[in-house]
Scaffold this motif. Sequence first.
Motif, PDB file in Angstrom:
ATOM      1  N   GLY A 284       0.782  -1.232   0.000  1.00 48.66           N
ATOM      2  CA  GLY A 284       0.000   0.000   0.000  1.00 48.66           C
ATOM      3  C   GLY A 284       0.810   1.276   0.000  1.00 48.66           C
ATOM      4  O   GLY A 284       0.248   2.347   0.226  1.00 48.66           O
ATOM      5  N   SER A 285       2.104   1.200  -0.289  1.00 55.05           N
ATOM      6  CA  SER A 285       2.941   2.402  -0.226  1.00 55.05           C
ATOM      7  C   SER A 285       3.183   3.047  -1.591  1.00 55.05           C
ATOM      8  O   SER A 285       3.517   4.229  -1.660  1.00 55.05           O
ATOM      9  N   LEU A 286       3.030   2.273  -2.663  1.00 57.50           N
ATOM     10  CA  LEU A 286       3.355   2.761  -4.001  1.00 57.50           C
ATOM     11  C   LEU A 286       2.143   2.711  -4.909  1.00 57.50           C
ATOM     12  O   LEU A 286       1.339   1.770  -4.851  1.00 57.50           O
ATOM     13  N   LEU A 287       2.030   3.730  -5.767  1.00 59.69           N
ATOM     14  CA  LEU A 287       0.966   3.795  -6.763  1.00 59.69           C
ATOM     15  C   LEU A 287       1.595   3.851  -8.141  1.00 59.69           C
ATOM     16  O   LEU A 287       2.491   4.660  -8.393  1.00 59.69           O
ATOM     17  N   LEU A 288       1.131   2.989  -9.031  1.00 51.15           N
ATOM     18  CA  LEU A 288       1.603   2.973 -10.420  1.00 51.15           C
ATOM     19  C   LEU A 288       0.509   3.530 -11.318  1.00 51.15           C
ATOM     20  O   LEU A 288      -0.667   3.190 -11.161  1.00 51.15           O
ATOM     21  N   SER A 289       0.895   4.385 -12.269  1.00 52.00           N
ATOM     22  CA  SER A 289      -0.073   4.945 -13.201  1.00 52.00           C
ATOM     23  C   SER A 289       0.477   4.914 -14.621  1.00 52.00           C
ATOM     24  O   SER A 289       1.681   5.072 -14.832  1.00 52.00           O
TER      25      SER A 289
END
Length: 434
Positions: A284-289
């Motif tokens: 839950g620490s990284l977001l990929l877009s």
Amino acid sequence: MAATAAGPEVVLSADAAGPQWSCSVWEPLSGAVITTYRGSSCGSRGLCLLNGEYLLGAQLGKNCISVWEIQRKDQLQQKIICPGVVNCLTASPNGLYVTAGIGDSIYLWEVCSGNLLIVLHRHYQDLTCLRFTDDSSHFVSGGKDNLVLVWNLYSVLQVDFVRTPEPRHVWTRHTLPVTDIHCGIGGPLARVATASLDQTVKLWGIPSGELLMSVLFDVGIMAVTLDPCEYYLFCGGNDGSIFQVNLFAGPVQRERNFQVDKESSYVFTGHRNRVTCLSVSMDGSLLLSGSHDETAKLWDIQSKQCLRTVNHKGPVTNAFLTTAPANMLNPDCKPSVSLPKFSRHMSTSEAAEGDEAGAITLSLQRGKQDVSESCLARAEELYQVMCAATDKQLLGDGENTRVRVAELEDEVKTLKKINRDLYDFSVQILTKQT
């Protein structure tokens, strides 16, 4: 970087250009490319892993699905030829089934045999997205007809060629095409997030089928995902912004407006064009877009800072974080099960017996839909006649019946094209007004 027994978390991404590779695998924090899979460009919502042993990619604008053994990068092993252009594609987490959206129909294959088990005709316009729940018990479909349908896989598989399977839930609260679907954790108890061009993201509960929350934005939403703990919704807009919605912020509201000026600390800014896909790491620490600006970005969720930008040669169509399958990192591994040839047609048990005798008796069934529009009503009427005519053909009614069936099929195609053109024209007017 999170890690499991199977391997570290990696990013799989694909773009619409595909001049060098169909899909690349890279390490999230360093951006180092681990491997690539070559073929042709991959369409949006058209890339998925099958049982950690195969990679499937729906070829952009073509009626086939590319298949790679996960550890063999340079050679295209197989192509699954489909009855039409594949709009979206997904595989069940247990590796037993593959579903594809082709036109306005859902095709469901059994992986071990390659048999086409059923074709579902419940949408009225082209499909845009398909998702399985994490336990493979349900799958959810969304389309340009504004509908989101929840299907119980067990009920779908109990087909008897007399009655048409019905979805468990039909969600009709979106007013423009559905652009993305995300299924949370919990199998039949999961929550489902849906995004739409109507500038809303809606959160639903599978057990009750009720709408739990609706969030209104100032722009159309193209992508949506939840963090593993389901504290936050991440919503990608067609202006390049990514919005973070706190699901536990009080007071609890069924209808919410996301106001950028007041909630600017919950906006990721950096993309220059529409956001096409979103994914959150297991911790839950990284977001990929991924975006149409031909970049994929990795963000630190807490600080909203961009940690890594990976450039592509075309608009990014697919990008997601996943645990690296063991076979991916070990070239000596082989798939435990060979992938059979996938069937393009669905046959009854009687047809299977006929095949053994050298006869080909294939029948595609279509259930009656309750539609008020005259074009669709006429199309349904024609389909009923076609089914009756096909039954007569199986009994040996002769050449005249086959000619009549072909004529009816052409008329149905024309009526469906007229309906689709009218709908697309209406959507264009509504989106310009908003």
